[in-house]
Design a protein around this motif. Structure first.
Motif, mmCIF file in Angstrom:
data_model
loop_
_atom_site.group_PDB
_atom_site.id
_atom_site.type_symbol
_atom_site.label_atom_id
_atom_site.label_comp_id
_atom_site.label_asym_id
_atom_site.label_seq_id
_atom_site.Cartn_x
_atom_site.Cartn_y
_atom_site.Cartn_z
ATOM 1 N N ASP A 102 11.088 -15.633 6.710
ATOM 2 C CA ASP A 102 11.998 -16.134 7.736
ATOM 3 C C ASP A 102 13.352 -16.343 7.069
ATOM 4 O O ASP A 102 13.537 -17.274 6.279
ATOM 5 N N LEU A 103 14.313 -15.488 7.402
ATOM 6 C CA LEU A 103 15.593 -15.496 6.705
ATOM 7 C C LEU A 103 16.417 -16.742 6.996
ATOM 8 O O LEU A 103 17.261 -17.133 6.184
ATOM 9 N N GLY A 119 27.837 -17.616 12.286
ATOM 10 C CA GLY A 119 27.379 -18.331 11.107
ATOM 11 C C GLY A 119 27.457 -17.491 9.856
ATOM 12 O O GLY A 119 28.174 -16.500 9.778
ATOM 13 N N GLU A 120 26.667 -17.871 8.874
ATOM 14 C CA GLU A 120 26.854 -17.368 7.520
ATOM 15 C C GLU A 120 25.959 -16.191 7.147
ATOM 16 O O GLU A 120 26.044 -15.707 6.014
ATOM 17 N N ILE A 121 25.119 -15.719 8.051
ATOM 18 C CA ILE A 121 24.214 -14.624 7.710
ATOM 19 C C ILE A 121 24.696 -13.346 8.394
ATOM 20 O O ILE A 121 24.856 -13.298 9.612
ATOM 21 N N ASN A 122 24.881 -12.300 7.612
ATOM 22 C CA ASN A 122 25.340 -11.000 8.121
ATOM 23 C C ASN A 122 24.115 -10.140 8.449
ATOM 24 O O ASN A 122 23.650 -9.347 7.632
ATOM 25 N N TYR A 123 23.589 -10.314 9.655
ATOM 26 C CA TYR A 123 22.360 -9.616 10.004
ATOM 27 C C TYR A 123 22.516 -8.102 10.129
ATOM 28 O O TYR A 123 21.604 -7.363 9.719
ATOM 29 N N PRO A 124 23.602 -7.575 10.684
ATOM 30 C CA PRO A 124 23.721 -6.108 10.702
ATOM 31 C C PRO A 124 23.594 -5.495 9.308
ATOM 32 O O PRO A 124 22.958 -4.447 9.128
ATOM 33 N N TYR A 125 24.186 -6.149 8.312
ATOM 34 C CA TYR A 125 24.058 -5.665 6.936
ATOM 35 C C TYR A 125 22.608 -5.715 6.479
ATOM 36 O O TYR A 125 22.088 -4.751 5.880
ATOM 37 N N LEU A 126 21.918 -6.810 6.768
ATOM 38 C CA LEU A 126 20.521 -6.942 6.336
ATOM 39 C C LEU A 126 19.620 -5.960 7.071
ATOM 40 O O LEU A 126 18.666 -5.432 6.496
ATOM 41 N N PHE A 127 19.897 -5.698 8.356
ATOM 42 C CA PHE A 127 19.104 -4.710 9.091
ATOM 43 C C PHE A 127 19.226 -3.331 8.430
ATOM 44 O O PHE A 127 18.235 -2.595 8.309
ATOM 45 N N VAL A 187 15.385 -9.740 0.172
ATOM 46 C CA VAL A 187 14.877 -8.640 0.987
ATOM 47 C C VAL A 187 14.432 -7.477 0.112
ATOM 48 O O VAL A 187 13.356 -6.898 0.314
ATOM 49 N N GLU A 188 15.245 -7.149 -0.875
ATOM 50 C CA GLU A 188 14.917 -6.029 -1.756
ATOM 51 C C GLU A 188 13.832 -6.395 -2.764
ATOM 52 O O GLU A 188 12.859 -5.655 -2.948
ATOM 53 N N GLY A 189 14.002 -7.526 -3.426
ATOM 54 C CA GLY A 189 13.104 -7.886 -4.522
ATOM 55 C C GLY A 189 11.694 -8.208 -4.078
ATOM 56 O O GLY A 189 10.747 -8.021 -4.859
ATOM 57 N N LEU A 190 11.535 -8.676 -2.850
ATOM 58 C CA LEU A 190 10.210 -9.031 -2.359
ATOM 59 C C LEU A 190 9.602 -7.953 -1.466
ATOM 60 O O LEU A 190 8.544 -8.171 -0.869
ATOM 61 N N ALA A 191 10.253 -6.819 -1.374
ATOM 62 C CA ALA A 191 9.764 -5.733 -0.519
ATOM 63 C C ALA A 191 8.317 -5.397 -0.856
ATOM 64 O O ALA A 191 7.942 -5.284 -2.028
#
Length: 262
Positions: free
Chosen positions: A178-179, A217-225, A193-197
């Motif tokens: 849960d991000l 807010g502070e989380i860039n979800y498009p980037y994470l998607f 996201v990468e290290g725990l893949a």
């Protein structure tokens, strides 16, 4: 492209629970999750999902009396049978609903016990639960909860949850990433996201601060998607947020991924 699942415990509260499946489908969601289905017979929940043509991808084991602050039994000394019963109940519902994942709730550390004692109970309980889940072809998930929203919860960080997974050493157990919680407790989301893949079996999102739509807010979800796509994550991303107003009023953030107000 992210596979977005609507959390029906938080979203579409404008209509009764069993009507939320169709409401979510009408906005383009093809997956749904929720906290606790146990107020309704499993067959009725399954029918609502089937009629709406949505997949149930996650729900939790029973938490106890939520209004009194209970958050599960998994790590509570003396409540081993309650946790075993909750796992059996969840496995039954999962079979009827065709849901492959169950979040196994650990509970709050009681004043009468040490954290170490609770951890030992949780690992023992997880070993028994994992055997049942594996026999049923299901995956149990452990979700760290942040100390602001869930003070006293047994595990608050990804390394805590993964420590329990490692201690049990069962392929039937994975991390629930849960991000929103991870951002509050740890940050550094892209590296997580990468290290725990491969070690997480489900992802959830919400905006921070506020736990509202993931568009401020502070989380860039498009980037994470895009990052999830790059690393090959094909699982569901649960939208576990509290809409600021009517659910459909706040769905503009999801339009690039096929979700629109009905």
């Amino acid at each position: 492209m992210p596979r977005l699942a609507a959390n029906l415990s938080m979203m579409f509260n404008e209509v009764p629970f069993l009507d939320r499946f169709a409401a979510a489908a009408g906005c383009g969601f093809r997956g749904v999750e929720f906290l606790f289905p146990y107020e309704w017979p499993a067959e009725e929940v399954a029918r609502a999902a089937r009629d709406a043509s949505v997949e149930v991808c996650l729900f939790n084991t029973a938490a106890g009396d939520w209004g009194k602050g209970e958050r599960g039994y998994g790590g509570l000394p003396g409540r081993e049978q309650a946790f075993a019963d909750a796992v059996d109940q969840a496995i039954h519902y999962a079979g009827v609903l065709g849901c492959p994942r169950i979040h196994l709730m650990a509970g709050l550390v009681p004043q009468s016990a040490t954290r170490e004692a609770c951890e030992a109970v949780f690992v023992s309980n997880l070993g028994k639960a994992a055997a049942k889940l594996a026999a049923a072809g299901l995956t149990g998930l452990l979700e760290p909860l942040n100390t602001l929203d869930a003070p006293g919860y047994l595990h608050n960080r990804t390394d805590h949850a993964l420590g329990y997974v490692a201690a049990v050493a069962s392929p039937a157990l994975k991390l629930q990433l849960d991000l929103y919680h991870v951002q509050i407790m740890e940050g550094d989301l892209a590296r997580k996201v990468e290290g725990l893949a491969g070690r997480y079996g489900h992802v959830q999102i919400a905006g921070n601060p506020g736990r509202n739509e993931p568009d401020v807010g502070e989380i860039n979800y498009p980037y994470l998607f895009e990052l999830f796509d790059r690393i090959g994550y094909t699982g569901w991303i649960g939208c576990e947020y509290r809409p600021r107003a009517a659910t459909t009023d706040g769905l503009g953030w999801a339009a690039p991924w096929g979700i629109r107000a009905a």
